[in-house]
Design a protein around this motif. Sequence first.
Motif, short mmCIF file in Angstrom:
data_model
loop_
_atom_site.label_atom_id
_atom_site.label_comp_id
_atom_site.label_asym_id
_atom_site.label_seq_id
_atom_site.Cartn_x
_atom_site.Cartn_y
_atom_site.Cartn_z
N GLU A 1 -18.06 22.57 31.22
CA GLU A 1 -19.34 22.90 31.52
C GLU A 1 -19.32 24.51 31.15
N PRO A 2 -20.24 24.65 30.03
CA PRO A 2 -20.03 26.19 29.38
C PRO A 2 -21.10 27.02 29.84
N ALA A 3 -21.83 26.93 30.86
CA ALA A 3 -22.63 27.85 31.30
C ALA A 3 -23.01 27.84 32.98
N MET A 4 -21.71 28.56 33.61
CA MET A 4 -21.83 28.51 35.09
C MET A 4 -22.33 30.07 35.63
N SER A 5 -23.23 30.10 36.24
CA SER A 5 -23.99 31.18 36.53
C SER A 5 -23.00 31.66 37.62
N PRO A 6 -22.32 33.06 37.74
CA PRO A 6 -21.41 33.51 38.66
C PRO A 6 -21.68 33.48 40.09
N GLY A 7 -22.89 33.47 40.29
CA GLY A 7 -23.48 33.48 41.64
C GLY A 7 -23.54 31.93 42.13
N ALA A 8 -23.67 31.07 41.23
CA ALA A 8 -23.69 29.62 41.58
C ALA A 8 -22.23 28.98 41.49
N ALA A 9 -21.15 29.69 41.31
CA ALA A 9 -19.82 28.96 40.94
C ALA A 9 -19.34 28.24 42.12
N LEU A 10 -19.73 28.18 43.31
CA LEU A 10 -19.24 27.38 44.48
C LEU A 10 -20.07 26.16 44.25
N HIS A 11 -21.22 26.07 43.84
CA HIS A 11 -22.11 24.76 43.62
C HIS A 11 -21.73 24.09 42.42
N THR A 12 -21.34 24.87 41.43
CA THR A 12 -20.83 24.30 40.22
C THR A 12 -19.60 23.77 40.50
N HIS A 13 -18.66 24.38 41.19
CA HIS A 13 -17.45 23.60 41.14
C HIS A 13 -17.74 22.29 42.22
N LEU A 14 -18.28 22.43 43.20
CA LEU A 14 -18.65 21.24 43.90
C LEU A 14 -19.17 20.05 43.24
N GLU A 15 -20.14 20.28 42.40
CA GLU A 15 -20.32 19.23 41.50
C GLU A 15 -19.34 18.70 40.37
N LEU A 16 -18.74 19.54 39.78
CA LEU A 16 -17.41 19.39 38.99
C LEU A 16 -16.69 18.31 39.82
N ALA A 17 -16.26 18.76 40.88
CA ALA A 17 -15.30 18.03 42.14
C ALA A 17 -15.69 16.56 42.15
N ASP A 18 -17.06 16.50 41.80
CA ASP A 18 -17.46 14.85 42.23
C ASP A 18 -17.59 14.22 40.86
N ILE A 19 -17.01 14.93 39.73
CA ILE A 19 -17.01 14.11 38.53
C ILE A 19 -15.85 13.46 38.65
N PRO A 20 -15.49 12.23 38.54
CA PRO A 20 -14.28 11.42 38.80
C PRO A 20 -13.46 11.49 37.29
#
Lengths: 543, 362
Positions: free
Chosen positions: A113-132
């Motif tokens: 995922e090439p565009a993670m806003s630093p302030g939304a890092a937790l949100h981004t990683h939570l989404e990625l963690a739900d990608i099996p």
Amino acid sequence: MLTKIAGGDIIDPVNGRLGKGDLWIKDDKIVPAPAGGAADRTIEASGCIVMAGAIDIHSHIGGGNVNTARLLLPEQHAAHQLRPAMTPLSNAGWSTFQTGCLYAKMGFTTVVEPAMSPGAALHTHLELADIPIIDKATLAILGNDDFLLSMIRDDAPSTMIEDYVAWTVASTRALGVKVINAGAAAAFKENVRTFSLDDVVPSYGVSSRKIVKTLQAAVDSLGLPHPLHVHCNNLGSPGSADTAAATIAAADGLPLHLAHLQFYGYGTEGKRGFSSAAARLAELVNATPEVTIDIGQVMFGQTVTVSSDVMRQFSARGSAHPKKTVIHDGDGNGGGIVPYSYGKDFYGTMQWAIGLELFLLIDDPWRVFFTTDHPNGAPFTAYPALFELLMSREARAEMTAGLSRSALALSTLAAIDREYTFEEIAIMTRAAPAKLLGLTDRGHLGAGATADIAVYRRDRSIAKMLGQAAYVFKDGDLVVQDGEIIHYRWGKALRLKPPVDKAMVRRLEDYHQQRYGLSLDWFNFPDSAIAREQPFGEVPCRT
Amino acid sequence: MAVAWIGNREALIERAAAHAASLLSSSRCPVFSFDTDIDGTRAAIALAERAGAAYDHADGAALARETALFTDKGAMTVAPGETRRRADVVVIVGELPRIHHGLVGELAGTVPDLSTVNQRAFFVVGPNGMSVPPLNGGREATRLSCGQASLAATLAALRAQYKGRRTSQPVSNFNDFAKALAAARFPVFLFSGHAAEGLALEMLQGLIADLNRKSRASGLHLPANENGWGSTLASAWMTGFPLRTGFARGFPEFDPWRCDVARMIAAGEADLHLRISAATAQPKEKKRRMALIVLTKTEKPVAGAAVTIAIGEAGVDHDAVVYSSRTGSLRSTEAQAASQLPSAATIIRLIATHAFAEPLPC
Ligand SMILES: [Zn+2]
């Protein structure tokens, strides 16, 4: 457990292994053929090609903007519904759960995922963690944030800038750094509407070029394996090839990656003032060894553009189809969501042809990367069709029959005979991405490599062959058989962990207290916040 | 201390979960409503898929208005941090939920450091008498109203006047507003679905779009309910859809009318209601033939519930990830007073293990 993949055509350019043979897996690693060892499990692979799992270096699969696009477009899912329910939430159209399964079925085992806003890092990683199934990674966005722009304006020492970049990468658990239309999002907040490489951000007096060069140098000095990932200025506008050319020249000997070059392959010729500059850009890339690029191929049909280039997305609002958009001014970049339908008209044909020209005219498969900039040029589900276009001149000719003749007349595509070989595909989608991202454990089939393996049964249709893998192994688990998910598992997010300077943390704590009235604690998170057993895998920096 | 009940009788937590699971398995039309953290939301949606349930926030109406703005029209929005640092004009649009009053007070107590204009002017749009969050230092927001006209009508008048059109009833203090806008570098409109009808949210976005033709402006979304907006985000990534999605046909279908859980209960469509919220609310009226399962922070069984299981409060009894309108994103919080009470997600997963062979994916 010892597994033998027997009698397949092995395509492993990294280790120079090409041709019929066996491949052995022990647990989660590829191993040399054991002396007289008997396999616990044998996978019959005659009539198949065997490659490492594919790696996608640029696909918008999760995070704030992607999720906002989901909110904006509930109708986007209709086409995906009513599939047989084999895996949890697999019927959920454009969801994290489906993303992992669809990628795995095509033999992809790692996606960035090439565009993670630093302030939304937790949100981004939570989404990625739900990608099996697959492994993921992120690039953290810098270059429109006040903290960096202020340091550049104030001539801060390069070590201080490096400390900030290192802190950002470490605290957001990123695998690299991306800059998106450097300075433009900050300028847009001050009502600037167009922005080029040598334009300056008003309140800072800092040029886009200066931001790019500063970040490029910091990434290099810190030994982050992936070079600075650049989304250039002027995306999508006629004449943007000049911007791309200037940015390529600005690499100046240090590694630089240019994202979705197709969207900058536009000249100003012809009566519409919109033409292909692909041949010119390809020549520049060929002549500039420190530069790598990915394409961002356009494929026809409905999609949605999701970008942290908020200035560009704002100016594209008028082209929205359906007519609704989200434009967000974020702490750094923000972003914009503009749904779009690529038609087979003059402009759509031009973009489609330019992407293919770039693929086919850039000689070195180690420096050109296979992307549609999902979902911007097309959803990643268009990959099988795109492989076919690259590997078959005939498929291209067939496709062009229904397209705009006046557009094709302004492109060199028809004159290009090149067809990608499987070996080149293996380089472009496996070996080269692993090298570009610093992932030495994958992208090849040598002993010791992670057992991420894709086995494809040969077929007259390349799209069918590469779209539904016969077998896919992830970390040695057999996850796909005959194009269907047979085993559900959870991958990791690959991250760097550069050392963090304590003085920089204190500075940032003060900065957040003063400017936002909030402690840094509001933005930090422990690994345990990602509710998975082992959410992260660490990748070493260069030493 | 008892933590689980079947009807009014104390039960082992395993027994209560097993009973909840059997009710769920035999339900024809289950509905879930929740007010919980991200982990609780994920587990609830995963269970909803298995059970074929529709799900919604426990107080879904205001959130549904905010959601509809995004699903139907789109929006221009700005981060709360940028609002604090850049907004030289702040416009409070309609009544804001109390949870956001602190932020408004803070905006009034600071000046934008990234603006050349080092001050902030405050306006409020809404009928006379509408409550306004207190500003620091006894400051007052300039009222923009058309007497008792609705918020949507007032915004429409404001938009028309800004475009130089005549309106039947002029907006009070419009000239002050026009003057402030002309000088402003980055006006920000604070909005919420809490008291604003959908038409008002739409009209506001029209005004923001008009302003952006020549200069900059944006809207700060202050959700009616922070947990609710967090659940909306998690629902979007898990299913592709916001809340008010149902799995009646095995795949997720978003339908803000059909899957309005309060409506489904009132209409007698639902035969089982799983309610997940640390805050205890006694059901308004017990629906006959509808089984009620309640996960809440309680020391006694909920009246009329077939099963009650005690859970902790996210961020108080256990660590949690929640939406924060101060950062405009998800935030990790530590337990303020860690306790033994299980999280909502833990109990949902426990129920799932009794109802289904495969564990939930999250
Ligand atoms: Zn991109």
